[in-house]
Write a protein that holds these residues in place. Structure first.
Motif, short mmCIF file in Angstrom:
data_model
loop_
_atom_site.label_atom_id
_atom_site.label_comp_id
_atom_site.label_asym_id
_atom_site.label_seq_id
_atom_site.Cartn_x
_atom_site.Cartn_y
_atom_site.Cartn_z
N ASN A 1 0.83 -1.21 0.00
CA ASN A 1 0.00 0.00 0.00
C ASN A 1 0.87 1.25 0.00
O ASN A 1 2.01 1.23 0.44
CB ASN A 1 -0.91 0.02 1.23
CG ASN A 1 -0.15 0.06 2.55
OD1 ASN A 1 0.20 -1.00 3.07
ND2 ASN A 1 0.12 1.25 3.09
N GLY A 2 0.29 2.34 -0.50
CA GLY A 2 0.97 3.62 -0.52
C GLY A 2 1.04 4.26 0.86
O GLY A 2 0.41 3.82 1.81
N MET A 3 1.82 5.32 0.94
CA MET A 3 2.07 5.98 2.22
C MET A 3 0.99 7.01 2.56
O MET A 3 0.25 7.47 1.70
CB MET A 3 3.43 6.66 2.19
CG MET A 3 4.61 5.71 2.05
SD MET A 3 4.82 4.61 3.49
CE MET A 3 3.98 3.10 2.94
N ILE A 4 0.95 7.37 3.83
CA ILE A 4 0.09 8.46 4.31
C ILE A 4 0.88 9.76 4.23
O ILE A 4 2.06 9.81 4.60
CB ILE A 4 -0.34 8.23 5.77
CG1 ILE A 4 -0.96 6.85 5.96
CG2 ILE A 4 -1.28 9.33 6.23
CD1 ILE A 4 -2.36 6.71 5.48
N THR A 5 0.26 10.80 3.73
CA THR A 5 0.90 12.11 3.73
C THR A 5 0.09 13.07 4.60
O THR A 5 -1.11 12.87 4.83
CB THR A 5 1.02 12.70 2.31
OG1 THR A 5 -0.31 12.86 1.76
CG2 THR A 5 1.82 11.78 1.41
N VAL A 6 0.76 14.10 5.08
CA VAL A 6 0.10 15.18 5.82
C VAL A 6 0.46 16.47 5.10
O VAL A 6 1.63 16.85 5.04
CB VAL A 6 0.58 15.23 7.28
CG1 VAL A 6 -0.10 16.40 8.02
CG2 VAL A 6 0.29 13.92 7.99
N TYR B 1 -5.62 1.55 -2.64
CA TYR B 1 -4.61 1.20 -1.63
C TYR B 1 -3.18 1.48 -2.08
O TYR B 1 -2.29 1.72 -1.25
CB TYR B 1 -4.75 -0.27 -1.22
CG TYR B 1 -4.24 -1.29 -2.21
CD1 TYR B 1 -2.94 -1.79 -2.13
CD2 TYR B 1 -5.06 -1.77 -3.24
CE1 TYR B 1 -2.47 -2.74 -3.03
CE2 TYR B 1 -4.60 -2.71 -4.13
CZ TYR B 1 -3.30 -3.20 -4.04
OH TYR B 1 -2.84 -4.12 -4.94
N ARG B 2 -2.91 1.48 -3.37
CA ARG B 2 -1.54 1.70 -3.82
C ARG B 2 -1.19 3.18 -3.95
O ARG B 2 -0.02 3.54 -4.15
CB ARG B 2 -1.31 0.99 -5.16
CG ARG B 2 -1.31 -0.52 -5.05
CD ARG B 2 -0.83 -1.22 -6.30
NE ARG B 2 -1.67 -0.92 -7.46
CZ ARG B 2 -1.31 -0.18 -8.48
NH1 ARG B 2 -0.10 0.36 -8.50
NH2 ARG B 2 -2.14 0.03 -9.48
N SER B 3 -2.18 4.04 -3.83
CA SER B 3 -1.95 5.48 -3.96
C SER B 3 -1.65 6.10 -2.59
O SER B 3 -2.16 5.64 -1.58
CB SER B 3 -3.19 6.17 -4.54
OG SER B 3 -3.52 5.63 -5.80
#
Length: 468
Positions: free
Chosen positions: A256-261, A297-299
């Motif tokens: 899965n891709g990462m979480i960004t803030v 999920y991959r984004s």
């Protein structure tokens, strides 16, 4: 179903090793602290995949490990004057509380702990040493990456580049800069176990290989985790597992891709991360689950308070649809379906087919959520027009429940919510006031509910309410 395999970098048809059965291993937390939102994403995403497999009739073995021996645990234990086992016990307990809030336990999950598999780890390492793929060095044991077939095939890294770009401590006697520790010799104040190479503890990478092999077999269907684990963790898992067994370790690798803030990767080093426990102080964790599957999920997915508020509003709308359906069914009528009833019946079936199509297309939960909202709109339109056919409403309710259950949302029993009970009591009091022509009191209750963020609507089925 088709899934994007990180190993081939292609979308591939999913074909299980054993018909009707899926073996899944998802990298779990290192239990030295509360899990953060980034940790939660793979847990939620791949639980959703597990749910969908079960919905489609598969028997699923699902493993999420606990890393309970690691430098981070040792450091935490030393800082707090506790044992590593005490730290692990504490945060495994805290993890399970968060997991419950994220609705991860509708089905059984195996939670092996690394320290429960020391004997198997020692045996696994011994097998690599016997094959001259690993070598002891001053109480440690290292994996020789030059002995691994196709090292770098998952991450796309070239072994020559890895070797030339690596930095090795001046006192290191490793054969190659990229060689990684399978066993770490004992240091003062650290937990240690017996082994042929002296007392010590396992390295991080070996733990997952051994637990996957022991619980699921030499070859598993799916290995999953965050994309940050592709290298070195998953790359090293492949190297050591396939070097020992001479078999494919996992047929499908999902990341899965990462979480960004605000567009920046969430990380502890930047101080912009949020623990799941911190989120739970502001939002119900079901809102967090809904947020984590709202994008593919991959984004990468951007976390913010405003987005979580929007997510909560969307989830509330779905709960309102569920509750309206329940009330409508309580007063529904048997009989032949007219054109309007038939339209709802067919729309529900169509939304289900669209949902399955999206889920089969690389777990497109964003599209699947859109299908649920399409069904919600059809239900609302039908109820607004006064539809009462029991068969049509039952079909809509069954499909609505199926699809939301697959995603792990809209699962709470409204009747258990004390706040909802108070709202229902006020609505009942308002209905009595209207019946007694006490319209002043009825208006007061309406205004009181509105002040609480509750909007009511008088319909032929009774008074409906929703949070705004």
């Amino acid at each position: 179903m088709h899934l994007t395999n990180s190993l081939s970098r292609k979308k591939e048809e999913f074909v299980p090793i054993e018909p009707g059965k899926v073996k899944m291993y998802n990298c779990g937390p290192t239990v030295y602290n509360f899990i953060h939102v980034g940790n939660a994403r793979p847990l939620v995403v791949f639980d959703t995949l597990r749910r969908y497999f079960i919905y489609q009739g598969y028997d699923v073995d699902f493993v999420v490990n606990f890393t309970d021996i690691d430098d981070k645990l040792i450091g935490r234990a030393q800082d707090e004057g506790k044992t590593v086992a005490e730290i692990a016990k504490t945060y495994i307990g805290e993890f399970k509380k968060d997991a419950q809030g994220l609705n991860l336990y509708d089905y059984e999950t195996l939670h092996p702990r690394a320290t429960e598999y020391i004997e198997e780890i020692v045996e696994f390492i011994g097998g690599l040493v016997d094959k001259d793929i690993a070598y002891p060095l001053k109480g440690d044991v290292y994996f020789d990456i030059t002995k691994a077939k196709d090292y770098g095939k998952l991450s796309g890294k070239n072994i020559d580049e890895l070797m030339s770009g690596a930095r090795v401590a001046l006192d290191s006697d490793k054969k190659n800069p990229g060689d990684f520790a399978l066993w770490k010799g004992k240091k003062e104040g650290e937990p240690a176990w017996d082994s042929p190479w002296g007392q010590g503890r396992p390295g991080w990478h070996i733990e997952c290989s051994v637990m996957a092999k022991t619980l699921l077999g030499d070859t598993i269907d799916i290995h999953s985790g965050g994309e940050d684990l592709q290298f070195p963790h998953h790359e090293n898992e492949i190297a050591q597992s396939e070097s020992l067994t001479d078999k494919t370790f996992a047929n499908y690798w999902l990341h899965n891709g990462m979480i960004t803030v605000e567009g920046t990767k969430m990380s502890k080093s930047l101080g912009n991360f949020f623990t799941v426990r911190e989120v739970s102080e502001v939002f119900d964790l079901e809102v967090l689950r809904f947020f984590l599957i709202s994008s593919h999920y991959r984004s990468p997915i951007n976390y913010s308070y405003e987005i979580m508020e929007q997510t909560k509003a969307g989830l509330d709308r779905l709960y309102n649809v569920r509750d309206h359906l329940e009330r409508a069914l309580a007063s529904s009528q048997e009989g032949d379906m007219d054109e309007k009833d038939q339209a709802l019946f067919e729309a529900a079936s169509r939304c289900k087919a669209d949902f399955i199509g999206h889920m089969d297309d690389d777990l497109n939960t964003a599209g699947a959520i859109g299908d649920i909202f399409s069904l919600a709109r059809e239900i609302n339109a039908y109820l607004k027009e006064g539809g009462k056919n029991k068969e049509a409403l039952s079909q809509a309710q069954t499909i609505f429940k199926e699809l939301t259950f697959v995603l792990g949302i809209v699962h709470r029993d409204k009747k258990e919510d004390q706040g909802d009970q108070q709202i229902e009591a006020l609505i009942k009091e308002r209905e009595e006031a209207r019946k007694n022509k006490d319209f002043q009191r009825a208006d007061q209750i309406r205004d009181q509910l509105l002040d609480q963020g509750i909007q009511i609507e008088d319909t032929r089925e009774g008074t409906l309410w929703k949070r705004i």
